[in-house]
Design a protein around this motif. Structure first.
Motif, PDB file in Angstrom:
ATOM      1  N   GLY A  43     -16.260  41.167 -10.980  1.00 21.44           N
ATOM      2  CA  GLY A  43     -15.410  41.111 -12.166  1.00 21.44           C
ATOM      3  C   GLY A  43     -15.014  42.491 -12.655  1.00 21.44           C
ATOM      4  N   LEU A  44     -15.934  43.457 -12.547  1.00 13.89           N
ATOM      5  CA  LEU A  44     -15.631  44.832 -12.950  1.00 13.89           C
ATOM      6  C   LEU A  44     -14.512  45.406 -12.095  1.00 13.89           C
ATOM      7  CD1 LEU A  44     -16.323  47.380 -14.613  1.00 13.89           C
ATOM      8  CD2 LEU A  44     -17.958  47.944 -12.816  1.00 13.89           C
ATOM      9  N   LEU A  45     -14.586  45.202 -10.808  1.00 10.70           N
ATOM     10  CA  LEU A  45     -13.543  45.714  -9.918  1.00 10.70           C
ATOM     11  C   LEU A  45     -12.205  45.029 -10.209  1.00 10.70           C
ATOM     12  CD1 LEU A  45     -12.887  47.612  -7.605  1.00 10.70           C
ATOM     13  CD2 LEU A  45     -13.531  45.793  -6.029  1.00 10.70           C
ATOM     14  N   VAL A  46     -12.231  43.719 -10.392  1.00 10.88           N
ATOM     15  CA  VAL A  46     -10.994  42.985 -10.684  1.00 10.88           C
ATOM     16  C   VAL A  46     -10.422  43.428 -12.033  1.00 10.88           C
ATOM     17  CG1 VAL A  46     -10.084  40.683 -11.197  1.00 10.88           C
ATOM     18  CG2 VAL A  46     -11.610  41.007  -9.262  1.00 10.88           C
ATOM     19  N   LEU A  47     -11.286  43.583 -13.029  1.00 12.57           N
ATOM     20  CA  LEU A  47     -10.820  44.003 -14.356  1.00 12.57           C
ATOM     21  C   LEU A  47     -10.218  45.400 -14.316  1.00 12.57           C
ATOM     22  CD1 LEU A  47     -10.588  43.255 -17.352  1.00 12.57           C
ATOM     23  CD2 LEU A  47     -12.828  44.319 -17.685  1.00 12.57           C
ATOM     24  N   ARG A  48     -10.814  46.298 -13.551  1.00 12.36           N
ATOM     25  CA  ARG A  48     -10.263  47.655 -13.445  1.00 12.36           C
ATOM     26  C   ARG A  48      -8.864  47.626 -12.823  1.00 12.36           C
ATOM     27  NH1 ARG A  48     -13.004  51.988 -14.472  1.00 12.36           N
ATOM     28  NH2 ARG A  48     -11.809  53.202 -12.989  1.00 12.36           N
ATOM     29  N   VAL A  49      -8.684  46.829 -11.783  1.00 13.52           N
ATOM     30  CA  VAL A  49      -7.369  46.725 -11.150  1.00 13.52           C
ATOM     31  C   VAL A  49      -6.357  46.111 -12.120  1.00 13.52           C
ATOM     32  CG1 VAL A  49      -6.078  45.562  -9.319  1.00 13.52           C
ATOM     33  CG2 VAL A  49      -8.254  46.653  -8.792  1.00 13.52           C
ATOM     34  N   LEU A  50      -6.756  45.041 -12.798  1.00 11.64           N
ATOM     35  CA  LEU A  50      -5.834  44.376 -13.723  1.00 11.64           C
ATOM     36  C   LEU A  50      -5.487  45.261 -14.911  1.00 11.64           C
ATOM     37  CD1 LEU A  50      -7.225  40.730 -13.730  1.00 11.64           C
ATOM     38  CD2 LEU A  50      -5.202  41.612 -12.542  1.00 11.64           C
ATOM     39  N   MET A  51      -6.463  45.996 -15.418  1.00 12.26           N
ATOM     40  CA  MET A  51      -6.162  46.895 -16.547  1.00 12.26           C
ATOM     41  C   MET A  51      -5.268  48.045 -16.106  1.00 12.26           C
ATOM     42  SD  MET A  51      -9.504  46.894 -18.950  1.00 12.26           S
ATOM     43  CE  MET A  51      -8.670  47.727 -20.274  1.00 12.26           C
ATOM     44  N   THR A  52      -5.443  48.518 -14.875  1.00 17.81           N
ATOM     45  CA  THR A  52      -4.560  49.552 -14.352  1.00 17.81           C
ATOM     46  C   THR A  52      -3.130  49.027 -14.268  1.00 17.81           C
ATOM     47  OG1 THR A  52      -6.371  50.522 -13.093  1.00 17.81           O
ATOM     48  CG2 THR A  52      -4.147  51.096 -12.403  1.00 17.81           C
ATOM     49  N   LEU A  53      -2.973  47.810 -13.759  1.00 19.91           N
ATOM     50  CA  LEU A  53      -1.643  47.216 -13.673  1.00 19.91           C
ATOM     51  C   LEU A  53      -1.055  46.969 -15.060  1.00 19.91           C
ATOM     52  CD1 LEU A  53      -2.178  44.689 -10.766  1.00 19.91           C
ATOM     53  CD2 LEU A  53      -0.867  46.813 -10.717  1.00 19.91           C
ATOM     54  N   PHE A  54      -1.888  46.511 -15.983  1.00 18.42           N
ATOM     55  CA  PHE A  54      -1.420  46.280 -17.348  1.00 18.42           C
ATOM     56  C   PHE A  54      -0.955  47.586 -17.984  1.00 18.42           C
ATOM     57  CE2 PHE A  54      -1.650  45.394 -21.825  1.00 18.42           C
ATOM     58  CZ  PHE A  54      -1.239  44.085 -21.916  1.00 18.42           C
ATOM     59  N   GLY A  55      -1.725  48.646 -17.818  1.00 18.84           N
ATOM     60  CA  GLY A  55      -1.341  49.948 -18.355  1.00 18.84           C
ATOM     61  C   GLY A  55      -0.071  50.473 -17.707  1.00 18.84           C
ATOM     62  N   GLY A 130      -4.996  38.278 -15.675  1.00 21.36           N
ATOM     63  CA  GLY A 130      -4.109  38.677 -14.581  1.00 21.36           C
ATOM     64  C   GLY A 130      -2.670  38.267 -14.838  1.00 21.36           C
ATOM     65  N   ALA A 131      -2.483  37.098 -15.450  1.00 22.77           N
ATOM     66  CA  ALA A 131      -1.125  36.664 -15.785  1.00 22.77           C
ATOM     67  C   ALA A 131      -0.494  37.606 -16.805  1.00 22.77           C
ATOM     68  CB  ALA A 131      -1.150  35.227 -16.320  1.00 22.77           C
ATOM     69  N   TRP A 132      -1.293  38.080 -17.776  1.00 21.11           N
ATOM     70  CA  TRP A 132      -0.778  39.061 -18.740  1.00 21.11           C
ATOM     71  C   TRP A 132      -0.426  40.371 -18.046  1.00 21.11           C
ATOM     72  CZ3 TRP A 132       0.720  38.950 -23.717  1.00 21.11           C
ATOM     73  CH2 TRP A 132       0.449  37.790 -24.437  1.00 21.11           C
ATOM     74  N   ALA A 133      -1.256  40.792 -17.096  1.00 22.53           N
ATOM     75  CA  ALA A 133      -0.977  42.036 -16.371  1.00 22.53           C
ATOM     76  C   ALA A 133       0.298  41.895 -15.545  1.00 22.53           C
ATOM     77  CB  ALA A 133      -2.159  42.400 -15.476  1.00 22.53           C
ATOM     78  N   VAL A 134       0.462  40.765 -14.871  1.00 17.94           N
ATOM     79  CA  VAL A 134       1.678  40.526 -14.081  1.00 17.94           C
ATOM     80  C   VAL A 134       2.896  40.467 -14.993  1.00 17.94           C
ATOM     81  CG1 VAL A 134       2.852  38.791 -12.652  1.00 17.94           C
ATOM     82  CG2 VAL A 134       0.494  39.433 -12.148  1.00 17.94           C
ATOM     83  N   LEU A 135       2.746  39.854 -16.169  1.00 14.97           N
ATOM     84  CA  LEU A 135       3.844  39.812 -17.127  1.00 14.97           C
ATOM     85  C   LEU A 135       4.230  41.222 -17.579  1.00 14.97           C
ATOM     86  CD1 LEU A 135       5.734  38.108 -18.970  1.00 14.97           C
ATOM     87  CD2 LEU A 135       3.897  38.228 -20.679  1.00 14.97           C
ATOM     88  N   ALA A 136       3.241  42.059 -17.865  1.00 16.56           N
ATOM     89  CA  ALA A 136       3.523  43.437 -18.295  1.00 16.56           C
ATOM     90  C   ALA A 136       4.224  44.219 -17.188  1.00 16.56           C
ATOM     91  CB  ALA A 136       2.232  44.142 -18.711  1.00 16.56           C
ATOM     92  N   VAL A 137       3.746  44.074 -15.952  1.00 12.68           N
ATOM     93  CA  VAL A 137       4.380  44.776 -14.830  1.00 12.68           C
ATOM     94  C   VAL A 137       5.790  44.238 -14.603  1.00 12.68           C
ATOM     95  CG1 VAL A 137       4.282  45.156 -12.330  1.00 12.68           C
ATOM     96  CG2 VAL A 137       2.228  45.438 -13.711  1.00 12.68           C
TER      97      VAL A 137
END
Length: 149
Positions: A43-55, A130-137
């Motif tokens: 979850g930590l690895l997935v969250l880091r990737v998703l937060m990077t994409l969100f940012g 992840g859906a929020w991150a994809v929406l932001a990207v």
């Protein structure tokens, strides 16, 4: 771009994994029960990737790092905290819809309901964030392509 995301997430993930493994060994040597499970580490690895994409998405939308960085930091720390307190007045099931609160479920060791709050499971929370991150990207990509400069 993708190699930068992967390498920065790996650099942040490895110290966390080593720290958790060492702390587990030290605590178990002292007779304290503490086990490292794979769920929060993945979850930590997935969250880091998703937060990077969100940012990245927020940065593309705002165009100025001086504006994107405070938004990216203040949203999970201040805005969701205040909105969460307001939503608590209407019931205990609404905080699960806040993106960063849902993303935090990815790294929890005990899947308790944090007091009286009712949250999604780890996987559903990850998909939701992840859906929020994809929406932001997606919005950032659309915004960059629409601008002339």
């Amino acid at each position: 771009w993708s190699s930068d995301v992967c390498s920065s997430d790996l650099v942040g993930f490895l110290p966390s994994a080593v720290t958790l493994a060492l702390s587990s060994a030290i605590l178990s040597a002292r007779g304290l029960s503490y086990t490292v499970t794979a769920g929060p580490l993945v979850g930590l690895l997935v969250l880091r990737v998703l937060m990077t994409l969100f940012g990245f998405g927020v940065g593309c939308l705002m165009r100025q790092p001086a504006g994107a960085i405070p938004v990216f930091l203040l949203w999970p720390l201040v805005v969701e905290g205040i909105v969460g307190l307001i939503l608590d007045q209407f019931g205990n099931t609404y905080q699960r819809w806040l993106p960063f609160r849902s993303g935090q479920r990815l790294i929890e060791f005990g899947m308790s309901d944090m007091g009286n709050q009712v949250f999604f499971s780890r996987v559903v929370s990850g998909v939701y964030f992840g859906a929020w991150a994809v929406l932001a990207v997606g919005l950032g990509w659309w915004s960059v392509n629409r601008r002339d400069a």
